[in-house]
Design a protein around this motif. Structure first.
Motif, PDB file in Angstrom:
ATOM      1  N   UNK A  43      12.420   2.509   2.163  1.00  0.00           N
ATOM      2  CA  UNK A  43      11.125   2.227   1.555  1.00  0.00           C
ATOM      3  C   UNK A  43      10.003   2.829   2.407  1.00  0.00           C
ATOM      4  N   UNK A  44       8.897   3.138   1.736  1.00  0.00           N
ATOM      5  CA  UNK A  44       7.721   3.587   2.474  1.00  0.00           C
ATOM      6  C   UNK A  44       7.134   2.400   3.238  1.00  0.00           C
ATOM      7  N   UNK A  45       6.889   2.606   4.530  1.00  0.00           N
ATOM      8  CA  UNK A  45       6.412   1.510   5.363  1.00  0.00           C
ATOM      9  C   UNK A  45       5.094   1.855   6.034  1.00  0.00           C
ATOM     10  N   UNK A  46       4.278   0.841   6.235  1.00  0.00           N
ATOM     11  CA  UNK A  46       3.011   1.051   6.921  1.00  0.00           C
ATOM     12  C   UNK A  46       3.222   1.230   8.411  1.00  0.00           C
ATOM     13  N   UNK A  47       2.506   2.164   8.992  1.00  0.00           N
ATOM     14  CA  UNK A  47       2.632   2.481  10.408  1.00  0.00           C
ATOM     15  C   UNK A  47       1.395   2.030  11.173  1.00  0.00           C
ATOM     16  N   UNK A  48       0.236   2.379  10.648  1.00  0.00           N
ATOM     17  CA  UNK A  48      -1.007   2.066  11.330  1.00  0.00           C
ATOM     18  C   UNK A  48      -2.146   2.149  10.333  1.00  0.00           C
ATOM     19  N   UNK A  49      -3.249   1.493  10.657  1.00  0.00           N
ATOM     20  CA  UNK A  49      -4.424   1.577   9.800  1.00  0.00           C
ATOM     21  C   UNK A  49      -5.687   1.412  10.638  1.00  0.00           C
ATOM     22  N   UNK A  50      -6.782   1.875  10.068  1.00  0.00           N
ATOM     23  CA  UNK A  50      -8.074   1.757  10.740  1.00  0.00           C
ATOM     24  C   UNK A  50      -9.129   1.430   9.695  1.00  0.00           C
ATOM     25  N   UNK A  51      -9.947   0.439   9.996  1.00  0.00           N
ATOM     26  CA  UNK A  51     -10.983   0.027   9.057  1.00  0.00           C
ATOM     27  C   UNK A  51     -12.190   0.946   9.170  1.00  0.00           C
ATOM     28  N   UNK A  52     -13.130   0.757   8.271  1.00  0.00           N
ATOM     29  CA  UNK A  52     -14.336   1.584   8.283  1.00  0.00           C
ATOM     30  C   UNK A  52     -15.148   1.378   9.552  1.00  0.00           C
ATOM     31  N   UNK A  53     -15.013   0.207  10.162  1.00  0.00           N
ATOM     32  CA  UNK A  53     -15.762  -0.060  11.392  1.00  0.00           C
ATOM     33  C   UNK A  53     -14.902   0.083  12.641  1.00  0.00           C
ATOM     34  N   UNK A  54     -13.714   0.675  12.477  1.00  0.00           N
ATOM     35  CA  UNK A  54     -12.923   1.052  13.641  1.00  0.00           C
ATOM     36  C   UNK A  54     -11.866   0.070  14.086  1.00  0.00           C
ATOM     37  N   UNK A  55     -11.687  -1.019  13.365  1.00  0.00           N
ATOM     38  CA  UNK A  55     -10.616  -1.957  13.709  1.00  0.00           C
ATOM     39  C   UNK A  55      -9.285  -1.266  13.441  1.00  0.00           C
ATOM     40  N   UNK A  56      -8.360  -1.407  14.395  1.00  0.00           N
ATOM     41  CA  UNK A  56      -7.058  -0.748  14.249  1.00  0.00           C
ATOM     42  C   UNK A  56      -5.930  -1.754  14.260  1.00  0.00           C
ATOM     43  N   UNK A  57      -4.840  -1.367  13.626  1.00  0.00           N
ATOM     44  CA  UNK A  57      -3.650  -2.219  13.592  1.00  0.00           C
ATOM     45  C   UNK A  57      -2.425  -1.327  13.556  1.00  0.00           C
ATOM     46  N   UNK A  58      -1.354  -1.801  14.215  1.00  0.00           N
ATOM     47  CA  UNK A  58      -0.129  -1.010  14.318  1.00  0.00           C
ATOM     48  C   UNK A  58       1.090  -1.846  13.975  1.00  0.00           C
ATOM     49  N   UNK A  59       2.051  -1.197  13.365  1.00  0.00           N
ATOM     50  CA  UNK A  59       3.347  -1.827  13.189  1.00  0.00           C
ATOM     51  C   UNK A  59       4.000  -1.990  14.554  1.00  0.00           C
ATOM     52  N   UNK A  60       4.813  -3.021  14.699  1.00  0.00           N
ATOM     53  CA  UNK A  60       5.456  -3.278  15.986  1.00  0.00           C
ATOM     54  C   UNK A  60       6.282  -2.092  16.457  1.00  0.00           C
ATOM     55  N   UNK A  61       6.866  -1.371  15.521  1.00  0.00           N
ATOM     56  CA  UNK A  61       7.767  -0.267  15.869  1.00  0.00           C
ATOM     57  C   UNK A  61       7.046   0.900  16.550  1.00  0.00           C
ATOM     58  N   UNK A  97      -8.449   3.399   1.059  1.00  0.00           N
ATOM     59  CA  UNK A  97      -8.690   2.293   0.162  1.00  0.00           C
ATOM     60  C   UNK A  97      -9.895   1.480   0.577  1.00  0.00           C
ATOM     61  N   UNK A  98     -10.316   0.600  -0.306  1.00  0.00           N
ATOM     62  CA  UNK A  98     -11.467  -0.237  -0.004  1.00  0.00           C
ATOM     63  C   UNK A  98     -11.098  -1.372   0.944  1.00  0.00           C
ATOM     64  N   UNK A  99      -9.805  -1.663   1.044  1.00  0.00           N
ATOM     65  CA  UNK A  99      -9.335  -2.634   2.007  1.00  0.00           C
ATOM     66  C   UNK A  99      -8.498  -1.903   3.053  1.00  0.00           C
ATOM     67  N   UNK A 100      -7.999  -2.616   4.017  1.00  0.00           N
ATOM     68  CA  UNK A 100      -7.174  -1.993   5.040  1.00  0.00           C
ATOM     69  C   UNK A 100      -6.054  -2.937   5.423  1.00  0.00           C
ATOM     70  N   UNK A 101      -4.900  -2.382   5.652  1.00  0.00           N
ATOM     71  CA  UNK A 101      -3.730  -3.148   6.033  1.00  0.00           C
ATOM     72  C   UNK A 101      -2.517  -2.247   5.983  1.00  0.00           C
ATOM     73  N   UNK A 102      -1.348  -2.817   6.050  1.00  0.00           N
ATOM     74  CA  UNK A 102      -0.118  -2.025   6.054  1.00  0.00           C
ATOM     75  C   UNK A 102       0.679  -2.185   4.765  1.00  0.00           C
ATOM     76  N   UNK A 103       0.039  -2.629   3.727  1.00  0.00           N
ATOM     77  CA  UNK A 103       0.687  -2.722   2.426  1.00  0.00           C
ATOM     78  C   UNK A 103       0.210  -1.598   1.521  1.00  0.00           C
ATOM     79  N   UNK A 104       1.127  -1.001   0.816  1.00  0.00           N
ATOM     80  CA  UNK A 104       0.798   0.128  -0.059  1.00  0.00           C
ATOM     81  C   UNK A 104      -0.230  -0.253  -1.116  1.00  0.00           C
TER      82      UNK A 104
END
Length: 120
Positions: A43-61, A97-104
């Motif tokens: 499956x396609x999986x989320x790796x990382x994301x960044x919000x419009x104001x620079x907040x970042x998030x990463x998958x544990x892997x 997208x208008x939101x941010x996260x690791x879900x498609x």
């Protein structure tokens, strides 16, 4: 509206690559940007994301190895990938997208993908 990924390639384990996601037809400033990957048969999986104001998030892997950043002046988001492992081999996609996260489901626009292959 278009997203174009680049920077993929073949690299040995332990090496580095920097992926780019360039936008055309719209401004990335106000969008959350995610990087996803899809390996053969998985499956396609989320790796990382960044919000419009620079907040970042990463998958544990990838935490501690990958770094996401954005350059609004260049309308581009980057994914710096260090200490690459064979299990990082996949097609990598960026999405906006208008939101941010690791879900498609959180993203509206997708690029065509760039292949990353890590040899052991």
């Amino acid at each position: 509206v278009q997203l174009v990924e680049s920077g993929g390639g073949l690299v040995q384990a332990g090496g580095s690559l920097r992926l780019s996601c360039a936008a055309s037809g719209f401004t990335l400033d106000y969008y959350g940007i995610g990087w996803f990957r899809q390996a053969p048969g998985k499956e396609r999986e989320g790796v990382s994301c960044i919000s419009s104001d620079g907040y970042t998030y990463y998958a544990d892997s990838v935490k501690g190895r990958f770094t996401i950043s954005r350059d609004n002046a260049k309308n581009t988001v980057y994914l710096q990938m260090n200490s690459l492992k064979p299990e990082d081999t996949a097609v990598y996609y960026c999405a906006a997208g208008s939101r941010v996260g690791l879900r498609r489901s959180e993203y509206d626009y997708w690029g065509q993908g760039t292949q990353v292959t890590v040899s052991s």
